[in-house]
Design a protein around this motif. Structure first.
Motif, mmCIF file in Angstrom:
data_model
loop_
_atom_site.group_PDB
_atom_site.id
_atom_site.type_symbol
_atom_site.label_atom_id
_atom_site.label_comp_id
_atom_site.label_asym_id
_atom_site.label_seq_id
_atom_site.Cartn_x
_atom_site.Cartn_y
_atom_site.Cartn_z
ATOM 1 N N GLY A 104 0.794 -1.223 0.000
ATOM 2 C CA GLY A 104 0.000 0.000 0.000
ATOM 3 C C GLY A 104 0.822 1.266 0.000
ATOM 4 N N THR A 105 2.130 1.124 -0.170
ATOM 5 C CA THR A 105 3.018 2.281 -0.231
ATOM 6 C C THR A 105 3.057 2.813 -1.660
ATOM 7 N N ILE A 106 2.998 4.131 -1.794
ATOM 8 C CA ILE A 106 3.084 4.733 -3.119
ATOM 9 C C ILE A 106 4.502 4.600 -3.640
ATOM 10 N N THR A 107 4.612 4.098 -4.878
ATOM 11 C CA THR A 107 5.928 3.903 -5.497
ATOM 12 C C THR A 107 6.185 4.894 -6.628
ATOM 13 N N GLY A 108 5.164 5.592 -7.079
ATOM 14 C CA GLY A 108 5.381 6.552 -8.152
ATOM 15 C C GLY A 108 4.102 7.248 -8.577
#
Length: 125
Positions: A104-108
Motif C-alpha cells: 500500500g506504499t506509493i511507489t510513483g
C-alpha cells in the motif's frame, strides 16, 4: 525519457488509498519555492480552446452545463487568471495515475503529460 516504475494503480479506491493520495499531495507543498521557472497553472476562466477546449465542452453539453459556464464567466472578474502558490501540481492526480506496491506504499506518480505546474495544491479541481 520513460522509466518503468514498480507497482500498479489500486484496484479499488478505498479510504486507505484516499488517505495515501492526500498524504502524497501534502508532500508537494512548497516543493517549487525556489523554481520560478515552473509555470503557474492557468485557471482557464477566460481562455479555452486548443489543445484543451473547456468552455466549448460546457457550452455544447446541456442547458445545465451552459448555466455553469455562464456562472463561471460571470464571476471571473473576481478570480485570478493563474493559481498562485509554490506547490507542485499534477493536473490529473487521480488513483489511476498513482502506483502502489503490495503493502500500500506509493511507489510513483505517472502521467505527467499535461506538465508540472506551480500553484496551490489544496484547490480542488
Amino acid at each position: 525519457m520513460q522509466e518503468r516504475l514498480p507497482g500498479s494503480p489500486p484496484s479499488a479506491v478505498t479510504p486507505t488509498v484516499i488517505d495515501a493520495i492526500i498524504q502524497l499531495n501534502e508532500r508537494f507543498a512548497h516543493v517549487l519555492h525556489d523554481r520560478p521557472d515552473v509555470p503557474l497553472l492557468s485557471l482557464c476562466l477566460t481562455v479555452s480552446g486548443d489543445p484543451y477546449p473547456r468552455h466549448e465542452v460546457l457550452a455544447a453539453h446541456s442547458d445545465r452545463s451552459r448555466r455553469v459556464l455562464e456562472a463561471i464567466q460571470g464571476n471571473r472578474r473576481a478570480a485570478p487568471e493563474e493559481l498562485a502558490g509554490d506547490d507542485l501540481l499534477h493536473v490529473d492526480l487521480t488513483s489511476s495515475n498513482i502506483l502502489f506496491d503490495q503493502t500500500g506504499t506509493i511507489t510513483g506518480v505517472v502521467d505527467w503529460n499535461l506538465g508540472a505546474y506551480r500553484g496551490d495544491r489544496s484547490l480542488p479541481w
